[in-house]
Design a protein around this motif. Structure first.
Motif, PDB file in Angstrom:
ATOM      1  N   ALA A   4      86.302  52.189  42.034  1.00 16.14           N
ATOM      2  CA  ALA A   4      85.145  53.153  43.262  1.00 16.14           C
ATOM      3  C   ALA A   4      85.542  52.909  44.553  1.00 16.14           C
ATOM      4  O   ALA A   4      85.621  54.218  45.031  1.00 16.14           O
ATOM      5  N   ARG A 178      81.940  51.435  34.704  1.00 10.36           N
ATOM      6  CA  ARG A 178      81.769  52.700  34.807  1.00 10.36           C
ATOM      7  C   ARG A 178      82.547  52.601  32.914  1.00 10.36           C
ATOM      8  O   ARG A 178      83.775  52.720  32.494  1.00 10.36           O
ATOM      9  N   SER A 237      83.849  58.866  39.474  1.00 13.05           N
ATOM     10  CA  SER A 237      83.077  57.291  40.638  1.00 13.05           C
ATOM     11  C   SER A 237      81.613  56.871  39.659  1.00 13.05           C
ATOM     12  O   SER A 237      80.663  56.580  39.579  1.00 13.05           O
ATOM     13  N   TYR A 238      80.853  59.265  40.158  1.00 17.53           N
ATOM     14  CA  TYR A 238      79.727  58.960  39.847  1.00 17.53           C
ATOM     15  C   TYR A 238      79.223  59.490  38.229  1.00 17.53           C
ATOM     16  O   TYR A 238      78.177  60.211  37.958  1.00 17.53           O
ATOM     17  N   THR A 240      79.103  58.222  34.316  1.00 21.02           N
ATOM     18  CA  THR A 240      79.379  57.160  33.151  1.00 21.02           C
ATOM     19  C   THR A 240      78.480  57.800  32.550  1.00 21.02           C
ATOM     20  O   THR A 240      77.835  58.511  32.441  1.00 21.02           O
TER      21      THR A 240
END
Length: 253
Positions: A4, A178, A237-238, A240
């Protein structure tokens, strides 16, 4: 080191001796990572690792063997000094009608394509958690999104890998891990070439495959590796629980 906060620097790639796995390892190394390659083919693995240099460690490992996977993962993480990203690229094809698919071939396809990713993910989870989070990318297939004839075992396992990752992404999210899938189409790898090279008319079979794709061509492994590196890095990073089709448009064409 959490993915992250920065790009992943410590990769483990199963099926890393050839095809998409090797392309992922090569691209990760080019971007400054250190990488451990897992593969059951000792000779090909050694050759590939030598070409990659000292930042790559080859480990012979059968991903269907639980004890071997755990031992290899522990060795890999010790050598890397931690773990930021796992990429599951090991896989086998099964090209025949269901009634011609024997018990052994069915079991082997499930073992490599589905149990293998489960075992590597299970072995990697504590190490990713210890790093403060990270990324898992499972290589599924466009055949896991839209079926192909005479591939019941292959399609079933690749669809299962997608749902496996979605379920695991929910479990792993509280630890900052993730989990995503990449679903390639026709990619110029030894596994893909084996699907048409033994046909009565190999060029005709290849052309028939090309016509399934909106872009009308077979892709290079590096094109899939770009998607894997994206999903492994901070730019995703956002993201998943997703299944990203890298298939030249076959799943909608």
């Amino acid at each position: 080191m959490s993915t992250a906060a920065s790009a992943p620097r410590r990769f483990v790639v199963s099926g890393g001796a050839s095809g998409i796995g090797l392309a992922v390892a090569r691209l990760a190394l080019a971007r400054g990572a250190r990488t451990v390659l897992l593969d059951h083919d000792a000779s090909r693995l050694q050759t590939s690792a030598q070409a990659l240099g000292d930042a790559a460690l080859p480990l012979v490992c059968d991903v269907t063997d639980s004890q071997a996977v755990t031992a290899a993962m522990n060795h890999a993480v010790h050598w890397l000094g931690g773990l930021d990203a796992l990429v599951n690229s090991a896989g086998v094809d099964s090209l025949k009608p269901l009634e011609q698919t024997g018990d052994d071939e069915w079991a082997r396809t499930l073992a490599v394509n589905l149990t293998g990713p489960m075992l590597t993910c299970r072995a990697a989870m504590p190490h990713l958690r210890a790093a403060g989070g990270g990324s898992i990318v499972n290589i599924s297939s466009g055949a896991g999104l839209r079926p192909l004839p005479n591939r019941t075992a292959y399609c079933a396992t690749k669809a299962a890998v997608i749902m496996f990752g979605k379920a695991l992404s929910i479990e792993a999210a509280p630890d900052g891990i993730r989990v995503n899938a990449v679903c390639p189409g026709a990619i110029d790898t030894p596994l893909f070439r084996s699907s048409y090279e033994h046909a009565e008319d190999p060029q005709g079979a290849l052309e028939e495959i090309r016509q399934r794709y909106a872009l009308g061509r077979v892709a290079a492994p590096e094109e899939v590796a770009e998607a894997v590196l994206y999903l492994s890095g901070p730019g995703a990073s956002y993201i998943t629980g997703t299944a990203l089709a890298v298939d030249g448009g076959r799943t909608f064409h």
